[in-house]
Design a protein around this motif. Structure first.
Motif, PDB file in Angstrom:
ATOM      1  N   ILE A   9      40.631  32.067  -7.362  1.00 18.11           N
ATOM      2  CA  ILE A   9      41.057  30.700  -7.072  1.00 18.11           C
ATOM      3  C   ILE A   9      40.171  30.100  -5.974  1.00 18.11           C
ATOM      4  O   ILE A   9      39.956  30.710  -4.931  1.00 18.11           O
ATOM      5  CB  ILE A   9      42.530  30.662  -6.605  1.00 18.11           C
ATOM      6  N   PHE A  10      39.663  28.916  -6.258  1.00 21.71           N
ATOM      7  CA  PHE A  10      38.870  28.145  -5.310  1.00 21.71           C
ATOM      8  C   PHE A  10      39.594  26.832  -5.053  1.00 21.71           C
ATOM      9  O   PHE A  10      40.213  26.273  -5.960  1.00 21.71           O
ATOM     10  CB  PHE A  10      37.482  27.826  -5.877  1.00 21.71           C
ATOM     11  N   GLN A  11      39.510  26.347  -3.836  1.00 17.62           N
ATOM     12  CA  GLN A  11      40.007  25.009  -3.555  1.00 17.62           C
ATOM     13  C   GLN A  11      38.816  24.072  -3.559  1.00 17.62           C
ATOM     14  O   GLN A  11      37.765  24.372  -2.976  1.00 17.62           O
ATOM     15  CB  GLN A  11      40.729  24.922  -2.214  1.00 17.62           C
ATOM     16  N   VAL A  12      38.973  22.963  -4.235  1.00 21.86           N
ATOM     17  CA  VAL A  12      37.932  21.951  -4.292  1.00 21.86           C
ATOM     18  C   VAL A  12      38.347  20.843  -3.340  1.00 21.86           C
ATOM     19  O   VAL A  12      39.381  20.212  -3.521  1.00 21.86           O
ATOM     20  CB  VAL A  12      37.761  21.402  -5.721  1.00 21.86           C
ATOM     21  N   HIS A  13      37.556  20.673  -2.298  1.00 15.42           N
ATOM     22  CA  HIS A  13      37.838  19.641  -1.293  1.00 15.42           C
ATOM     23  C   HIS A  13      37.033  18.398  -1.651  1.00 15.42           C
ATOM     24  O   HIS A  13      35.804  18.461  -1.746  1.00 15.42           O
ATOM     25  CB  HIS A  13      37.442  20.114   0.104  1.00 15.42           C
ATOM     26  N   ARG A  21      46.440  14.816  -2.716  1.00 16.78           N
ATOM     27  CA  ARG A  21      46.739  15.965  -3.574  1.00 16.78           C
ATOM     28  C   ARG A  21      45.715  17.064  -3.339  1.00 16.78           C
ATOM     29  O   ARG A  21      44.616  16.827  -2.873  1.00 16.78           O
ATOM     30  CB  ARG A  21      46.723  15.553  -5.049  1.00 16.78           C
ATOM     31  N   PHE A  22      46.104  18.284  -3.695  1.00 18.51           N
ATOM     32  CA  PHE A  22      45.212  19.431  -3.576  1.00 18.51           C
ATOM     33  C   PHE A  22      44.639  19.743  -4.955  1.00 18.51           C
ATOM     34  O   PHE A  22      45.340  19.683  -5.950  1.00 18.51           O
ATOM     35  CB  PHE A  22      45.972  20.658  -3.065  1.00 18.51           C
ATOM     36  N   GLU A  23      43.354  20.111  -4.986  1.00 15.25           N
ATOM     37  CA  GLU A  23      42.704  20.478  -6.238  1.00 15.25           C
ATOM     38  C   GLU A  23      42.251  21.931  -6.152  1.00 15.25           C
ATOM     39  O   GLU A  23      41.616  22.338  -5.182  1.00 15.25           O
ATOM     40  CB  GLU A  23      41.497  19.572  -6.500  1.00 15.25           C
ATOM     41  N   PHE A  24      42.603  22.713  -7.171  1.00 14.77           N
ATOM     42  CA  PHE A  24      42.217  24.117  -7.233  1.00 14.77           C
ATOM     43  C   PHE A  24      41.493  24.370  -8.542  1.00 14.77           C
ATOM     44  O   PHE A  24      41.756  23.727  -9.551  1.00 14.77           O
ATOM     45  CB  PHE A  24      43.446  25.028  -7.128  1.00 14.77           C
ATOM     46  N   ASP A  25      40.579  25.317  -8.511  1.00 13.92           N
ATOM     47  CA  ASP A  25      39.834  25.710  -9.702  1.00 13.92           C
ATOM     48  C   ASP A  25      40.001  27.209  -9.884  1.00 13.92           C
ATOM     49  O   ASP A  25      39.768  27.972  -8.953  1.00 13.92           O
ATOM     50  CB  ASP A  25      38.349  25.359  -9.533  1.00 13.92           C
ATOM     51  N   GLU A  26      40.422  27.623 -11.084  1.00 16.60           N
ATOM     52  CA  GLU A  26      40.547  29.047 -11.368  1.00 16.60           C
ATOM     53  C   GLU A  26      39.339  29.475 -12.187  1.00 16.60           C
ATOM     54  O   GLU A  26      39.057  28.898 -13.235  1.00 16.60           O
ATOM     55  CB  GLU A  26      41.830  29.348 -12.145  1.00 16.60           C
ATOM     56  N   ARG A  63      33.329  19.890  -1.501  1.00 12.93           N
ATOM     57  CA  ARG A  63      33.093  21.217  -0.936  1.00 12.93           C
ATOM     58  C   ARG A  63      34.016  22.217  -1.621  1.00 12.93           C
ATOM     59  O   ARG A  63      35.180  21.937  -1.872  1.00 12.93           O
ATOM     60  CB  ARG A  63      33.367  21.214   0.575  1.00 12.93           C
ATOM     61  N   TRP A  64      33.483  23.412  -1.939  1.00 17.86           N
ATOM     62  CA  TRP A  64      34.242  24.488  -2.579  1.00 17.86           C
ATOM     63  C   TRP A  64      34.617  25.528  -1.534  1.00 17.86           C
ATOM     64  O   TRP A  64      33.807  25.859  -0.670  1.00 17.86           O
ATOM     65  CB  TRP A  64      33.397  25.160  -3.655  1.00 17.86           C
ATOM     66  N   GLU A  65      35.830  26.054  -1.639  1.00 17.82           N
ATOM     67  CA  GLU A  65      36.295  27.093  -0.723  1.00 17.82           C
ATOM     68  C   GLU A  65      36.992  28.200  -1.516  1.00 17.82           C
ATOM     69  O   GLU A  65      37.969  27.939  -2.224  1.00 17.82           O
ATOM     70  CB  GLU A  65      37.274  26.501   0.297  1.00 17.82           C
ATOM     71  N   PHE A  66      36.481  29.420  -1.387  1.00 19.05           N
ATOM     72  CA  PHE A  66      37.116  30.558  -2.048  1.00 19.05           C
ATOM     73  C   PHE A  66      38.437  30.849  -1.343  1.00 19.05           C
ATOM     74  O   PHE A  66      38.475  31.052  -0.136  1.00 19.05           O
ATOM     75  CB  PHE A  66      36.194  31.783  -1.998  1.00 19.05           C
ATOM     76  N   ILE A  67      39.539  30.856  -2.107  1.00 18.68           N
ATOM     77  CA  ILE A  67      40.865  31.091  -1.552  1.00 18.68           C
ATOM     78  C   ILE A  67      41.263  32.557  -1.683  1.00 18.68           C
ATOM     79  O   ILE A  67      41.734  33.169  -0.737  1.00 18.68           O
ATOM     80  CB  ILE A  67      41.923  30.206  -2.256  1.00 18.68           C
ATOM     81  N   GLY A  68      41.066  33.125  -2.855  1.00 21.70           N
ATOM     82  CA  GLY A  68      41.437  34.520  -3.038  1.00 21.70           C
ATOM     83  C   GLY A  68      41.414  34.947  -4.493  1.00 21.70           C
ATOM     84  O   GLY A  68      41.094  34.165  -5.387  1.00 21.70           O
TER      85      GLY A  68
END
Length: 116
Positions: A9-13, A21-26, A63-68
């Motif tokens: 899961i990555f969060q797309v900022h 809203r929050f955007e996530f990319d799997e 910006r992309w952020e690796f969540i876990g």
């Protein structure tokens, strides 16, 4: 061949954030690994490289952020096909979709030596 399917899961900022809203990319990846204890290392290496690559030349306001890691599924491929996912589609133009898939399939058959 020993390997694993990993779901990351990555969060797309996006700036400005649309409607707060929050955007996530799997991302679903397949990693080769001879031992299960190597799966975590391989997945993390891929995730951080993917994050860095996407942020290397970012689009303005992105910006992309690796969540876990959501899941790691080890498997061993023994020469047979392995189903990865299944999904259902609902649409109004079913016949058009069927024709599109048949044409796409025929084009693949002509270009891939596997079907020659």
């Amino acid at each position: 061949m020993k390997a694993a399917i990993a779901k990351l899961i990555f969060q797309v900022h996006r700036y400005p954030a649309p409607d707060n809203r929050f955007e996530f990319d799997e991302q679903v990846i397949v990693i080769p690994a001879d031992k299960e204890e190597n799966h975590m290392k391989e997945v993390l290496n891929w995730a951080y490289a993917y994050e860095a690559e996407n942020n290397l030349t970012p689009a303005p306001g992105l910006r992309w952020e690796f969540i876990g890691i959501r899941e790691i599924i080890p498997f061993q491929l023994k020469g047979q096909a392995l189903a990865l996912c299944s999904g259902s589609l609902m649409m109004e133009d079913g016949m058009g979709f069927i024709e599109h898939i048949r044409l796409k399939s025929k084009a693949l058959e002509k270009t891939l030596a596997l079907f020659s």
